[in-house]
Motif scaffolding. Structure first.
Motif, PDB file in Angstrom:
ATOM      1  N   MET A  13       1.592  -4.055   7.459  1.00 28.16           N
ATOM      2  CA  MET A  13       0.394  -4.461   7.663  1.00 28.16           C
ATOM      3  C   MET A  13      -0.339  -3.687   8.656  1.00 28.16           C
ATOM      4  N   GLU A  14      -1.387  -3.253   8.161  1.00 23.43           N
ATOM      5  CA  GLU A  14      -2.299  -2.280   9.234  1.00 23.43           C
ATOM      6  C   GLU A  14      -3.023  -2.837  10.160  1.00 23.43           C
ATOM      7  N   ASN A  15      -2.352  -3.915  10.919  1.00 19.77           N
ATOM      8  CA  ASN A  15      -2.947  -4.441  12.231  1.00 19.77           C
ATOM      9  C   ASN A  15      -3.474  -3.078  13.116  1.00 19.77           C
TER      10      ASN A  15
ATOM     11  N   HIS B 206       0.807   5.026   4.605  1.00 24.70           N
ATOM     12  CA  HIS B 206       0.071   3.972   3.934  1.00 24.70           C
ATOM     13  C   HIS B 206      -0.561   3.259   5.049  1.00 24.70           C
ATOM     14  N   GLU B 207       0.178   2.742   5.957  1.00 24.55           N
ATOM     15  CA  GLU B 207      -0.480   1.803   7.293  1.00 24.55           C
ATOM     16  C   GLU B 207      -1.174   2.678   7.989  1.00 24.55           C
ATOM     17  N   LEU B 208      -1.148   3.788   8.253  1.00 26.23           N
ATOM     18  CA  LEU B 208      -1.622   4.637   9.241  1.00 26.23           C
ATOM     19  C   LEU B 208      -3.014   4.780   8.692  1.00 26.23           C
ATOM     20  N   ALA B 209      -3.178   5.249   7.137  1.00 26.62           N
ATOM     21  CA  ALA B 209      -4.158   5.805   6.238  1.00 26.62           C
ATOM     22  C   ALA B 209      -5.295   4.535   6.318  1.00 26.62           C
ATOM     23  N   HIS B 210      -4.689   3.254   6.486  1.00 26.17           N
ATOM     24  CA  HIS B 210      -5.740   1.976   6.529  1.00 26.17           C
ATOM     25  C   HIS B 210      -6.482   2.193   7.954  1.00 26.17           C
ATOM     26  N   SER B 211      -6.339   2.871   8.891  1.00 27.85           N
ATOM     27  CA  SER B 211      -6.825   3.103  10.011  1.00 27.85           C
ATOM     28  C   SER B 211      -8.332   3.635   9.619  1.00 27.85           C
TER      29      SER B 211
ATOM     30  N   PHE C 164      -7.981   3.220  -2.000  1.00 26.03           N
ATOM     31  CA  PHE C 164      -8.266   4.341  -1.136  1.00 26.03           C
ATOM     32  C   PHE C 164      -7.322   4.559  -0.155  1.00 26.03           C
ATOM     33  N   THR C 165      -6.323   3.638   0.377  1.00 30.91           N
ATOM     34  CA  THR C 165      -5.277   3.884   1.129  1.00 30.91           C
ATOM     35  C   THR C 165      -3.912   4.378   0.200  1.00 30.91           C
ATOM     36  N   ASP C 166      -3.780   3.979  -0.832  1.00 30.28           N
ATOM     37  CA  ASP C 166      -2.716   4.518  -1.709  1.00 30.28           C
ATOM     38  C   ASP C 166      -3.170   6.038  -1.933  1.00 30.28           C
TER      39      ASP C 166
ATOM     40  N   ALA D 200      -5.087  -2.679  -7.904  1.00 32.90           N
ATOM     41  CA  ALA D 200      -6.172  -2.278  -6.878  1.00 32.90           C
ATOM     42  C   ALA D 200      -5.424  -1.160  -6.013  1.00 32.90           C
ATOM     43  N   TYR D 201      -4.214  -1.053  -5.973  1.00 33.39           N
ATOM     44  CA  TYR D 201      -3.567   0.257  -5.249  1.00 33.39           C
ATOM     45  C   TYR D 201      -3.421   1.291  -6.248  1.00 33.39           C
ATOM     46  N   GLN D 202      -3.146   1.003  -7.663  1.00 35.00           N
ATOM     47  CA  GLN D 202      -2.575   2.469  -8.533  1.00 35.00           C
ATOM     48  C   GLN D 202      -3.993   2.798  -9.239  1.00 35.00           C
TER      49      GLN D 202
HETATM   50 ZN    ZN Z   1      -2.315  -1.426   2.008  1.00 28.33          ZN
END
Ligand code: ZN
Ligand code: BES
Length: 641
Positions: free
Chosen positions: A308-310, A333-338, A358-360, A421-423
């Motif tokens: 989880m990209e907190n 992945h979680e870093l990309a959410h930054s 976008f994050t995937d 949503a992801y793929q």
């Molecule tokens: Zn994600």
């Protein structure tokens, strides 16, 4: 004031010493303008009671004590409100909160009322402002609320101390924070958290007191401490996160590090050695990292998600600690959410693909930058298989939920959070990349994040930006991409880019041969990477003889696999074949971790196996249900009945 003093003050003002202070005071007093995106019709959030155009929360100050006996957070939330002229009230989201009272900043009581509770949304808390710009809500978190999981010592690695963690996305934080729990409403925040003796509190913010402050007087005598946090960038409420436990910290690089329990720190830190490099790789693609530090918290195994990209503090499952660094794409992945998610986030849950698609896509670009194209292609190709499975799950190519922009009317946002949503999202971006070429696409993406930094975004807003800044009226390009079909229509457009791994055809051939009675490819297995192993097991036909399964299990040690991704695909194959010898491994796997992505499909597979699987599922779930987080429980409750 004497004339001399006046002259001194004036010269101070002129040379700029006092000026910034005055300017700041003036800025505070002004009502901040409503972000433009919030005023668009597409940004209306059906999963929140808030009326942000009337009165909007701009800042939250939490002052809470973690009560590990009563299993509740208790204290106050003070909220700064930006109200439109003439606005009389502000509406907050709550779910099960116990409200003790509401006052203004001067402790003067304000009238408030809780509306009727909806099973999905919770209840609106309406507060009469009486001119107040700041309100203080005294409350307890919801008994048994969905965001917080209170773990017993036996559910932790150390087995000695209890543990608390939160999961906010999508609309769970309203069960412990009374605010506007809508992804389009961004708020800065601070927190003061009192944690019991010996336990450390961490949050998704700047940590102002890393070791806590011993409390004066009575409270301090029991060894409890107060920890302080501050997030000075506006974020969506679902990104406020907390954990309290027996935590220690190890730096991974200059601006990166990891928190986890002491007994698992060594292997955890060893797994995550590349994190500092990942941040640099991500920055080289889409611009400077905006959040200061990037740390991870590796949680106990009941954490319901992979990650989880907190902000500033990614929460991650310990099931990525494989021992060989093979599952670190989750960190990418979680870093990309930054960027995609925290810097620019979905304005409503119908726009969830803007976060995850976008994050995937971005995750895969980070993996390619750090580990090369062959490894990235394998991961993307596995993603393509996930896309096919998600389309099937959604009822095929005409399924309503195969749309990127979702219709969630009357539904829990969780229902729409599928691999589509992801793929499909990532595939759409790859399709644009192919149409315009990577250099132009990268330049566009970088400029997109800069243009919308710290703002929420709708699907319509992204599409408009794409047309204005990338397509620029080029009819050929517009036709080559087919934006509206991709975003608003069901199915998978014909121009979808399928990234194929050059390594997979050989893997598939060996799997087919093995199913036909061929040899166990042991020499290959030994040199294969985790994606190749996963592909091999996942591509075996669902009907295999007991002999074929037993031979494989023995040769590769599948039932004893420590790699959670391989263990998972093996157990799916075993259940599909009612392969009894794997049942103890299955039971152990479903007891030892509570990651929904693993737990839910396995229970579903069991339930699909009639009189063989259903009794196993029911008996097992009766034992494991209390161990799971509410997110996992809610999903599995719908499966095992
Ligand atoms: Zn994600
Ligand atoms: N933001 C998601 C987790 C999430 C999704 C929480 C929906 C609540 C609702 C996170 O970034 C994520 O996508 N996690 C994945 C891992 C990733 C590598 C695909 C997961 O948990 O499996």
């Amino acid at each position: 004031m004497t004339s001399k003093a006046r002259a001194v003050l004036l010269s101070l003002l002129l040379c700029g010493v006092a000026a910034p202070v005055l300017a700041q005071t003036a800025k505070r007093a002004q009502t901040p303008p409503v972000p433009a995106i919030l005023a668009t019709p597409e940004a209306r959030d059906i999963h929140s009671y808030a009326q942000p155009l009337v009165a909007r929360v701009t800042h939250v100050d939490l002052d809470l004590t973690a009560d590990f006996v009563g299993h509740k957070m208790t204290g106050t939330a003070a909220l700064d409100i930006a109200a439109a002229p003439g606005a009389k009230e502000v509406i907050l989201d709550t779910k099960g909160l116990v409200i003790h009272g509401v006052t203004d900043a001067k402790s003067k009581a304000l009238p408030w009322s809780l509306g009727k509770a909806d099973p999905i949304l919770g209840a609106p808390l309406t507060v009469q402002l009486n001119g107040a710009k700041r309100i203080v809500v005294a409350y307890d978190s919801a008994p048994g609320g969905a965001a917080l999981q209170w773990l017993t010592p036996s559910q932790t690695a150390g087995k000695k101390s209890p543990y608390l963690f939160s999961q906010g996305e999508a609309i769970l934080n309203r069960s412990w924070i009374p605010t506007q729990d809508s992804p389009g409403v961004r708020q800065t925040w601070t927190a003061r958290i009192v944690a019991p003796k010996g336990l450390k509190a961490v949050m998704s913010a700047r940590m102002l007191t890393p070791n806590g402050e011993p409390l004066p007087g009575k409270l301090g005598a029991d060894g409890s401490r107060a920890y302080r946090f501050s997030m000075d960038k506006p974020v969506a409420s679902y990104l406020i996160a907390i954990a309290i436990g027996d935590l220690t910290f190890t730096p991974l690089g200059k601006r990166t590090g990891v928190y986890t329990e002491p007994s698992v720190m060594k292997k955890t830190a060893n797994e995550l050695v590349d994190v500092e490099k990942m941040v640099a790789a991500a920055e080289s693609l889409y611009g400077p990292y905006a959040w200061g530090r990037y740390d991870l918290l590796v949680l106990p195994p009941s954490f319901p998600f992979g990650g989880m990209e907190n902000p500033r503090l990614t929460f991650a499952t310990p099931t990525i600690i494989a021992g060989d660094r093979s599952l670190v794409s989750l960190v990418a992945h979680e870093l990309a959410h930054s960027w995609s998610g925290n810097l620019v986030n979905n304005a409503t849950w119908s726009d969830f693909w803007l976060n995850e698609g976008f994050t995937d896509y971005f995750e895969n670009r980070i993996m390619e930058t750090l580990y090369g194209k062959p490894r990235a292609d394998m991961l993307a190709d596995l993603g393509w298989s996930d896309l096919q499975a998600a389309i099937k799950d959604a009822g095929g190519l005409s399924g309503a939920d195969t749309r990127l922009h979702l219709d969630l009317t009357g539904r829990d946002p969780d229902d729409g959070m599928t691999d589509i949503a992801y793929q499909k999202g990532a595939t759409f971006l790859r399709t644009i990349e192919k149409a315009v070429g990577r250099p132009r696409w990268d330049a566009y993406l970088k400029s997109y994040f800069a243009r919308h930094a710290f703002q929420s975004q709708t699907t319509a807003g992204f599409v408009a930006d794409l047309r204005q800044n990338l397509i620029k009226g080029d009819p050929k390009l517009e036709a080559a991409i087919g934006i509206d079909q991709w975003v608003y229509e069901v199915g998978l457009p014909g121009n979808a880019v399928h990234v194929k791994s050059a390594a997979f055809p050989a893997v598939d051939a060996l799997a087919a041969a093995y199913a036909q009675g061929g040899p166990v490819p042991l020499a290959k297995w030994k040199v294969w990477s985790t994606p190749e192993r996963t592909r091999f097991v996942a591509s075996l036909p669902r009907a295999l003889s007991t002999e074929r399964l037993a031979t494989l299990d023995k040769a590769f040690g599948l039932s004893a696999q420590g790699n959670s991704e391989i263990r998972f695909v093996w157990l799916e194959l075993a259940v599909a074949n009612r392969y009894q010898p794997a049942v103890p491994s299955l039971e152990a796997f479903l007891t030892e971790q509570g990651r929904r992505k693993f737990v839910a499909p396995l229970f579903k597979d069991l339930m699909a196996q009639g009189d063989w699987g259903q009794p196993i599922a029911k008996a097992l779930y009766a034992r494991t249900r209390p161990l799971y987080h509410a997110v996992t429980r809610q999903t599995v409750d719908g499966i095992v009945k």
